[in-house]
Motif scaffolding. Structure first.
Motif, PDB file in Angstrom:
ATOM      1  N   LEU A  54      13.972 -11.988 -21.682  1.00 14.40           N
ATOM      2  CA  LEU A  54      14.833 -11.184 -22.828  1.00 14.40           C
ATOM      3  C   LEU A  54      14.734  -9.712 -22.500  1.00 14.40           C
ATOM      4  O   LEU A  54      14.172  -8.962 -23.306  1.00 14.40           O
ATOM      5  CB  LEU A  54      14.553 -11.701 -24.278  1.00 14.40           C
ATOM      6  CG  LEU A  54      14.594 -12.879 -24.330  1.00 14.40           C
ATOM      7  CD1 LEU A  54      14.091 -13.358 -25.875  1.00 14.40           C
ATOM      8  CD2 LEU A  54      15.844 -13.545 -24.382  1.00 14.40           C
ATOM      9  N   VAL A  55      15.419  -9.181 -21.688  1.00 10.46           N
ATOM     10  CA  VAL A  55      15.595  -7.709 -21.370  1.00 10.46           C
ATOM     11  C   VAL A  55      16.042  -7.004 -22.682  1.00 10.46           C
ATOM     12  O   VAL A  55      15.528  -5.953 -22.894  1.00 10.46           O
ATOM     13  CB  VAL A  55      16.661  -7.467 -20.138  1.00 10.46           C
ATOM     14  CG1 VAL A  55      16.758  -5.891 -19.921  1.00 10.46           C
ATOM     15  CG2 VAL A  55      16.164  -8.130 -18.843  1.00 10.46           C
ATOM     16  N   VAL A  56      17.182  -7.233 -23.245  1.00 11.13           N
ATOM     17  CA  VAL A  56      17.712  -6.451 -24.561  1.00 11.13           C
ATOM     18  C   VAL A  56      16.737  -6.304 -25.338  1.00 11.13           C
ATOM     19  O   VAL A  56      16.335  -5.560 -25.948  1.00 11.13           O
ATOM     20  CB  VAL A  56      19.013  -6.900 -24.923  1.00 11.13           C
ATOM     21  CG1 VAL A  56      19.577  -6.334 -26.167  1.00 11.13           C
ATOM     22  CG2 VAL A  56      20.131  -6.958 -23.827  1.00 11.13           C
ATOM     23  N   GLN A  57      15.819  -7.640 -25.808  1.00  7.16           N
ATOM     24  CA  GLN A  57      15.456  -7.481 -26.984  1.00  7.16           C
ATOM     25  C   GLN A  57      13.803  -6.978 -26.804  1.00  7.16           C
ATOM     26  O   GLN A  57      13.308  -6.254 -27.288  1.00  7.16           O
ATOM     27  CB  GLN A  57      14.881  -9.095 -27.249  1.00  7.16           C
ATOM     28  CG  GLN A  57      15.992  -9.915 -28.065  1.00  7.16           C
ATOM     29  CD  GLN A  57      17.306 -10.306 -27.047  1.00  7.16           C
ATOM     30  OE1 GLN A  57      17.019 -10.080 -25.915  1.00  7.16           O
ATOM     31  NE2 GLN A  57      18.105 -10.870 -27.739  1.00  7.16           N
ATOM     32  N   GLY A  58      13.450  -7.085 -25.512  1.00  5.28           N
ATOM     33  CA  GLY A  58      12.369  -6.340 -24.953  1.00  5.28           C
ATOM     34  C   GLY A  58      12.265  -4.942 -25.135  1.00  5.28           C
ATOM     35  O   GLY A  58      11.442  -4.300 -25.679  1.00  5.28           O
ATOM     36  N   LEU A  59      13.290  -4.367 -24.525  1.00  8.91           N
ATOM     37  CA  LEU A  59      13.666  -2.854 -24.507  1.00  8.91           C
ATOM     38  C   LEU A  59      13.689  -2.413 -25.809  1.00  8.91           C
ATOM     39  O   LEU A  59      13.222  -1.205 -26.339  1.00  8.91           O
ATOM     40  CB  LEU A  59      14.601  -2.692 -23.823  1.00  8.91           C
ATOM     41  CG  LEU A  59      14.170  -2.504 -21.955  1.00  8.91           C
ATOM     42  CD1 LEU A  59      15.786  -2.088 -21.168  1.00  8.91           C
ATOM     43  CD2 LEU A  59      13.193  -1.652 -21.762  1.00  8.91           C
ATOM     44  N   ASP A  60      14.685  -3.016 -26.661  1.00  9.48           N
ATOM     45  CA  ASP A  60      14.760  -2.855 -28.300  1.00  9.48           C
ATOM     46  C   ASP A  60      13.448  -2.581 -29.006  1.00  9.48           C
ATOM     47  O   ASP A  60      13.126  -1.605 -29.528  1.00  9.48           O
ATOM     48  CB  ASP A  60      15.771  -3.587 -28.728  1.00  9.48           C
ATOM     49  CG  ASP A  60      17.250  -3.180 -28.358  1.00  9.48           C
ATOM     50  OD1 ASP A  60      17.523  -2.205 -27.951  1.00  9.48           O
ATOM     51  OD2 ASP A  60      18.098  -3.966 -29.186  1.00  9.48           O
ATOM     52  N   LEU A  61      12.738  -3.689 -28.730  1.00  5.32           N
ATOM     53  CA  LEU A  61      11.604  -3.988 -29.635  1.00  5.32           C
ATOM     54  C   LEU A  61      10.519  -2.900 -29.105  1.00  5.32           C
ATOM     55  O   LEU A  61       9.602  -2.669 -30.088  1.00  5.32           O
ATOM     56  CB  LEU A  61      11.062  -5.304 -29.752  1.00  5.32           C
ATOM     57  CG  LEU A  61      11.792  -6.410 -30.301  1.00  5.32           C
ATOM     58  CD1 LEU A  61      11.389  -7.616 -30.036  1.00  5.32           C
ATOM     59  CD2 LEU A  61      11.699  -5.933 -31.803  1.00  5.32           C
ATOM     60  N   SER A  62      10.547  -2.608 -28.032  1.00  2.00           N
ATOM     61  CA  SER A  62       9.400  -1.642 -27.424  1.00  2.00           C
ATOM     62  C   SER A  62       9.706  -0.252 -27.593  1.00  2.00           C
ATOM     63  O   SER A  62       8.735   0.651 -27.559  1.00  2.00           O
ATOM     64  CB  SER A  62       8.884  -2.075 -26.029  1.00  2.00           C
ATOM     65  OG  SER A  62      10.216  -1.903 -25.166  1.00  2.00           O
ATOM     66  N   LEU A  63      10.874   0.204 -27.180  1.00  2.00           N
ATOM     67  CA  LEU A  63      11.269   1.411 -27.428  1.00  2.00           C
ATOM     68  C   LEU A  63      12.343   2.050 -28.518  1.00  2.00           C
ATOM     69  O   LEU A  63      12.046   2.770 -29.031  1.00  2.00           O
ATOM     70  CB  LEU A  63      11.862   1.944 -25.840  1.00  2.00           C
ATOM     71  CG  LEU A  63      10.894   1.619 -24.475  1.00  2.00           C
ATOM     72  CD1 LEU A  63      11.513   1.785 -23.366  1.00  2.00           C
ATOM     73  CD2 LEU A  63       9.913   2.563 -24.795  1.00  2.00           C
ATOM     74  N   LEU A  64      13.378   1.255 -28.410  1.00  7.06           N
ATOM     75  CA  LEU A  64      14.613   2.066 -29.016  1.00  7.06           C
ATOM     76  C   LEU A  64      14.521   1.794 -30.771  1.00  7.06           C
ATOM     77  O   LEU A  64      14.830   2.646 -31.346  1.00  7.06           O
ATOM     78  CB  LEU A  64      15.951   1.219 -28.542  1.00  7.06           C
ATOM     79  CG  LEU A  64      16.212   1.629 -27.061  1.00  7.06           C
ATOM     80  CD1 LEU A  64      17.599   0.974 -26.506  1.00  7.06           C
ATOM     81  CD2 LEU A  64      16.302   3.055 -26.640  1.00  7.06           C
TER      82      LEU A  64
END
Length: 286
Positions: A199-209
């Motif tokens: 889950l690319v979107v969820q991963g980048l959102d939860l970790s960074l954005l």
């Protein structure tokens, strides 16, 4: 503005390459018939079958095309306007430019990691890299010690800060509601994973954005100098991103997909983000 020639060169390259990528994404139609593909998890996915996103799932491909429209007709003009006024010494222009470059960085970071490999891979890589360095140069061009003096003394920062905190937690809970239940019931893989590896979107959102949204919101509420720097930039970025998400929702709706409750949440978030960005930037001293 520090390093104006370097910044102008980077922004010019971003404009040219993103225009090429967006136009191709919107208008390319060569390819093959769509077909159903069964993932390693046994989930059936309809492959789009045409254009730049031909090997993407149909529902994801139409979202990519919708975002290309936003990038072409909103993102690129904002880059041009922001750069023009930045070169004239406008802090408002520089904040708008930095926030818009942030949108390009996040957009093409997702494209680089999420889009099925295609002939534009190196363009996506270049856009992610160019926008990252352009954003870094823009951020370093601000004097942190004097950042608060750029704003009028009566600038209200509490409400934009609260909004950023709520936005971060709101989207985080949404993504966790997708990720956590399969972990608890032992199925592991969320519904809708399709043939993606993660889950690319969820991963980048939860970790960074999303943590970034929460932290910047708290700094704004506390009237910290970093809050004054990153708050307007993040809100400009978020405003454009929400426009792109609204376009994606419309695209999904037109193809018969489910758009509730996103059709309510995302436009509302977009309106609040616009208002919050405007409320901060209008109070910048000329």
């Amino acid at each position: 503005m520090k390093n104006p020639k370097i910044t102008l060169a980077l922004i010019s390259l971003i404009i040219i390459l993103s225009a090429i990528a967006s136009i191709t994404g919107i208008f390319s139609s060569d390819g093959f018939e769509s077909f159903t593909f069964e993932s390693i998890h046994g989930e059936e996915t309809i492959v789009y079958g045409k254009g730049l996103y031909g090997y993407m799932p149909e529902d994801v491909a139409v979202q990519g095309i919708a975002q290309d429209y936003v990038t072409l007709f909103i993102g690129i003009p904002m880059l041009i306007i922001g750069m023009y006024f930045s070169l004239k010494g406008s802090f408002k222009g520089r904040f708008i430019l930095a926030g818009t470059v942030g949108y390009f960085f996040v957009t093409y970071l997702f494209y680089m990691l999420m889009a099925m490999y295609n002939e534009y891979f190196l363009i996506f890589v270049s856009l992610a890299g160019l926008s990252f360095y352009a954003l870094a140069i823009l951020l370093l061009s601000f004097e942190l010690k004097s950042i608060r003096s750029l704003f009028n003394s009566d600038t209200q920062v509490k409400l934009p800060g609260i909004f950023l905190v709520i936005n971060g937690f709101n989207i985080a809970f949404l993504w966790l509601s997708i990720v956590v239940p399969p972990l608890l019931d032992g199925t592991i893989y969320p519904s809708g994973l399709g043939y993606f590896t993660t889950l690319v979107v969820q991963g980048l959102d939860l970790s960074l954005l999303l943590p970034m949204s929460i932290i910047i919101g708290i700094l704004l509420i506390k009237k910290n100098s970093y809050g004054y720097l990153f708050g307007p930039i993040y809100l400009v970025f978020l405003s454009i991103l929400m426009v792109a998400l609204v376009a994606k929702i419309i695209a999904i709706g037109l193809t018969g997909g489910t758009i509730f409750p996103a059709v309510i949440i995302i436009p509302l978030t977009m309106i609040i983000a616009f208002y919050s960005a405007y409320s901060l930037i209008k109070n910048l001293n000329s």
